[in-house]
Design an enzyme around this catalytic site. Structure first.
Site, PDB file in Angstrom:
ATOM      1  N   SER A   8       0.833  -1.197   0.000  1.00  0.00           N
ATOM      2  CA  SER A   8       0.000   0.000   0.000  1.00  0.00           C
ATOM      3  C   SER A   8       0.869   1.248   0.000  1.00  0.00           C
ATOM      4  O   SER A   8       1.596   1.531   0.953  1.00  0.00           O
ATOM      5  CB  SER A   8      -0.920   0.017   1.219  1.00  0.00           C
ATOM      6  OG  SER A   8      -1.524   1.291   1.302  1.00  0.00           O
ATOM      7  N   HIS A  33      -0.999  -1.273  -4.392  1.00  0.00           N
ATOM      8  CA  HIS A  33      -2.274  -0.972  -3.749  1.00  0.00           C
ATOM      9  C   HIS A  33      -2.357   0.538  -3.535  1.00  0.00           C
ATOM     10  O   HIS A  33      -1.484   1.149  -2.912  1.00  0.00           O
ATOM     11  CB  HIS A  33      -2.393  -1.713  -2.416  1.00  0.00           C
ATOM     12  CG  HIS A  33      -3.742  -1.602  -1.786  1.00  0.00           C
ATOM     13  ND1 HIS A  33      -4.818  -2.377  -2.172  1.00  0.00           N
ATOM     14  CD2 HIS A  33      -4.204  -0.805  -0.795  1.00  0.00           C
ATOM     15  CE1 HIS A  33      -5.875  -2.059  -1.453  1.00  0.00           C
ATOM     16  NE2 HIS A  33      -5.533  -1.096  -0.597  1.00  0.00           N
ATOM     17  N   ASP A  35      -4.735   3.641  -2.230  1.00  0.00           N
ATOM     18  CA  ASP A  35      -5.869   3.958  -1.353  1.00  0.00           C
ATOM     19  C   ASP A  35      -6.381   5.363  -1.596  1.00  0.00           C
ATOM     20  O   ASP A  35      -5.690   6.344  -1.290  1.00  0.00           O
ATOM     21  CB  ASP A  35      -5.427   3.837   0.108  1.00  0.00           C
ATOM     22  CG  ASP A  35      -5.208   2.394   0.518  1.00  0.00           C
ATOM     23  OD1 ASP A  35      -6.147   1.599   0.375  1.00  0.00           O
ATOM     24  OD2 ASP A  35      -4.091   2.071   0.973  1.00  0.00           O
ATOM     25  N   MET A  37      -9.122   8.134  -0.579  1.00  0.00           N
ATOM     26  CA  MET A  37     -10.036   8.477   0.525  1.00  0.00           C
ATOM     27  C   MET A  37     -10.596   9.877   0.314  1.00  0.00           C
ATOM     28  O   MET A  37      -9.856  10.782  -0.085  1.00  0.00           O
ATOM     29  CB  MET A  37      -9.284   8.450   1.856  1.00  0.00           C
ATOM     30  CG  MET A  37      -8.593   7.131   2.142  1.00  0.00           C
ATOM     31  SD  MET A  37      -7.695   7.235   3.701  1.00  0.00           S
ATOM     32  CE  MET A  37      -6.916   5.627   3.730  1.00  0.00           C
ATOM     33  N   HIS A  66      -8.165   1.039  -4.518  1.00  0.00           N
ATOM     34  CA  HIS A  66      -9.157   0.828  -3.456  1.00  0.00           C
ATOM     35  C   HIS A  66      -9.839   2.163  -3.161  1.00  0.00           C
ATOM     36  O   HIS A  66      -9.243   3.060  -2.570  1.00  0.00           O
ATOM     37  CB  HIS A  66      -8.412   0.285  -2.224  1.00  0.00           C
ATOM     38  CG  HIS A  66      -9.269   0.100  -1.009  1.00  0.00           C
ATOM     39  ND1 HIS A  66      -8.731  -0.104   0.243  1.00  0.00           N
ATOM     40  CD2 HIS A  66     -10.623   0.069  -0.838  1.00  0.00           C
ATOM     41  CE1 HIS A  66      -9.707  -0.238   1.128  1.00  0.00           C
ATOM     42  NE2 HIS A  66     -10.866  -0.128   0.500  1.00  0.00           N
ATOM     43  N   MET A  68     -12.173   4.416  -1.207  1.00  0.00           N
ATOM     44  CA  MET A  68     -12.913   4.632   0.045  1.00  0.00           C
ATOM     45  C   MET A  68     -13.620   5.967  -0.102  1.00  0.00           C
ATOM     46  O   MET A  68     -13.273   6.963   0.550  1.00  0.00           O
ATOM     47  CB  MET A  68     -11.930   4.609   1.225  1.00  0.00           C
ATOM     48  CG  MET A  68     -11.453   3.201   1.545  1.00  0.00           C
ATOM     49  SD  MET A  68      -9.929   3.166   2.509  1.00  0.00           S
ATOM     50  CE  MET A  68      -8.740   3.254   1.172  1.00  0.00           C
ATOM     51  N   MET A 137     -11.712  -5.881   4.735  1.00  0.00           N
ATOM     52  CA  MET A 137     -10.991  -4.935   5.588  1.00  0.00           C
ATOM     53  C   MET A 137     -10.750  -5.591   6.949  1.00  0.00           C
ATOM     54  O   MET A 137     -11.694  -6.007   7.621  1.00  0.00           O
ATOM     55  CB  MET A 137     -11.785  -3.644   5.777  1.00  0.00           C
ATOM     56  CG  MET A 137     -11.947  -2.782   4.521  1.00  0.00           C
ATOM     57  SD  MET A 137     -10.398  -2.374   3.679  1.00  0.00           S
ATOM     58  CE  MET A 137      -9.455  -1.586   4.995  1.00  0.00           C
ATOM     59  N   GLY A 142      -9.368   3.941   6.606  1.00  0.00           N
ATOM     60  CA  GLY A 142      -9.105   5.358   6.827  1.00  0.00           C
ATOM     61  C   GLY A 142      -7.656   5.646   7.166  1.00  0.00           C
ATOM     62  O   GLY A 142      -7.162   6.719   6.859  1.00  0.00           O
ATOM     63  N   PHE A 143      -6.994   4.697   7.770  1.00  0.00           N
ATOM     64  CA  PHE A 143      -5.629   4.942   8.213  1.00  0.00           C
ATOM     65  C   PHE A 143      -4.777   3.688   8.084  1.00  0.00           C
ATOM     66  O   PHE A 143      -5.289   2.580   8.245  1.00  0.00           O
ATOM     67  CB  PHE A 143      -5.621   5.391   9.683  1.00  0.00           C
ATOM     68  CG  PHE A 143      -6.483   6.592   9.926  1.00  0.00           C
ATOM     69  CD1 PHE A 143      -5.983   7.875   9.712  1.00  0.00           C
ATOM     70  CD2 PHE A 143      -7.803   6.443  10.332  1.00  0.00           C
ATOM     71  CE1 PHE A 143      -6.798   8.986   9.910  1.00  0.00           C
ATOM     72  CE2 PHE A 143      -8.624   7.552  10.536  1.00  0.00           C
ATOM     73  CZ  PHE A 143      -8.111   8.832  10.325  1.00  0.00           C
ATOM     74  N   ASP A 175      -6.841  -6.456   3.802  1.00  0.00           N
ATOM     75  CA  ASP A 175      -6.310  -5.095   3.849  1.00  0.00           C
ATOM     76  C   ASP A 175      -6.379  -4.536   5.266  1.00  0.00           C
ATOM     77  O   ASP A 175      -7.470  -4.276   5.780  1.00  0.00           O
ATOM     78  CB  ASP A 175      -7.104  -4.212   2.874  1.00  0.00           C
ATOM     79  CG  ASP A 175      -6.481  -2.832   2.704  1.00  0.00           C
ATOM     80  OD1 ASP A 175      -5.366  -2.607   3.220  1.00  0.00           O
ATOM     81  OD2 ASP A 175      -7.119  -1.993   2.041  1.00  0.00           O
ATOM     82  N   GLY A 177      -3.302  -4.087   8.690  1.00  0.00           N
ATOM     83  CA  GLY A 177      -2.622  -4.800   9.769  1.00  0.00           C
ATOM     84  C   GLY A 177      -1.969  -6.109   9.361  1.00  0.00           C
ATOM     85  O   GLY A 177      -1.676  -6.948  10.219  1.00  0.00           O
ATOM     86  N   GLY A 197       0.994  -2.126   4.127  1.00  0.00           N
ATOM     87  CA  GLY A 197       1.505  -0.761   4.050  1.00  0.00           C
ATOM     88  C   GLY A 197       2.668  -0.579   5.000  1.00  0.00           C
ATOM     89  O   GLY A 197       3.834  -0.685   4.615  1.00  0.00           O
TER      90      GLY A 197
END
Ligand code: DX5
Ligand code: ZN
Length: 216
Positions: A8, A33, A35, A37, A66, A68, A137, A142-143, A175, A177, A197
């Site tokens: 990510s 990846h 992201d 947002m 991705h 969001m 997820m 978001g983070f 996606d 952790g 990430g």
């Protein structure tokens, strides 16, 4: 087939984006990846079209985008033009998911659907042939840098069973952790795309960490 790794770029150094893209190009990673947002669907804003355009110029692996964002239908064509290979929308952001997925495929991209941690995999039961990827997820989106929600393993197993039961063939992407410690258990449960990430970009040796997640 061996599973795929999708680093990510949210965790990349944006002041050295080209360097970090070249790193992914030359690593054992399979996809990029990306992201996106909007500060509405999720409480954070990441980056938009101009940055993705710059990424696409240097990336030589598929772009796994991705979204969001609310109302993603407005931008499907833009992301196709930018060079997205896989375009993933959130089920929670789509009033007419079937139509949105069909529109993504009609534009020549692989269609992905992402599920927040609270959304049951059963919500996909009527559409199992209509997407190419499910992004589960394993944190609240978001983070980057949040810790993995353990309940995800059970969701992977259930979803893989649902797909197998009807002969549907889709990727299951995890996606949030993901680390070298949970990667192999996720693959064992049935996941075949691992997004990472901070585990990669904050590692002392990002290349070796990418390889370790790839070989998990
Ligand atoms: C979270 C994003 C993730 C994020 C993952 O909303 O969708 O892709 O970058 O970051 P890590 O791997 O650090 O949890
Ligand atoms: Zn993501």
């Amino acid at each position: 087939m061996a599973h795929l790794v999708s680093p990510s770029l949210l965790a990349a150094d944006f002041a050295n984006l080209q360097r970090d893209i070249e790193f992914v190009n030359s690593s054992d990673a399979d996809w990029f990846h990306i992201d996106v947002m909007d500060g509405v669907f999720v409480p954070n804003i990441s980056f938009g079209m101009p940055v993705i355009k710059a990424i696409a110029k240097h990336a030589n692996k598929p772009l796994d985008v991705h979204l969001m964002i609310i109302d993603p239908d407005r931008y499907l064509e833009d992301f196709s033009n930018l060079g997205a290979d896989i375009l993933t929308v959130h089920i929670e952001a789509c009033d007419h998911l079937h139509r949105t997925l069909a529109a993504i495929r009609a534009l020549g991209m692989k269609a992905g659907v992402a599920l927040n941690p609270h959304t049951p995999v059963e919500s996909l039961s009527e559409l199992l042939h209509d997407f190419d990827l499910v992004c589960l997820m394993s944190v609240n989106p978001g983070f980057g840098g949040q810790s993995f929600i353990d309940r995800t393993y059970e969701k992977v197993r259930k979803l893989r069973k649902m797909g197998d039961a009807v002969g549907a063939n889709f990727h299951i992407e995890i996606d949030g952790g993901v680390t070298t410690s949970n990667a192999s258990a996720l693959v064992e449960a049935g996941a075949d795309v691992l997004v990472a990430g901070s585990a990669i970009f904050r590692a002392e040796n990002p290349g070796a960490t990418t390889t370790a997640i790839k070989n998990a």
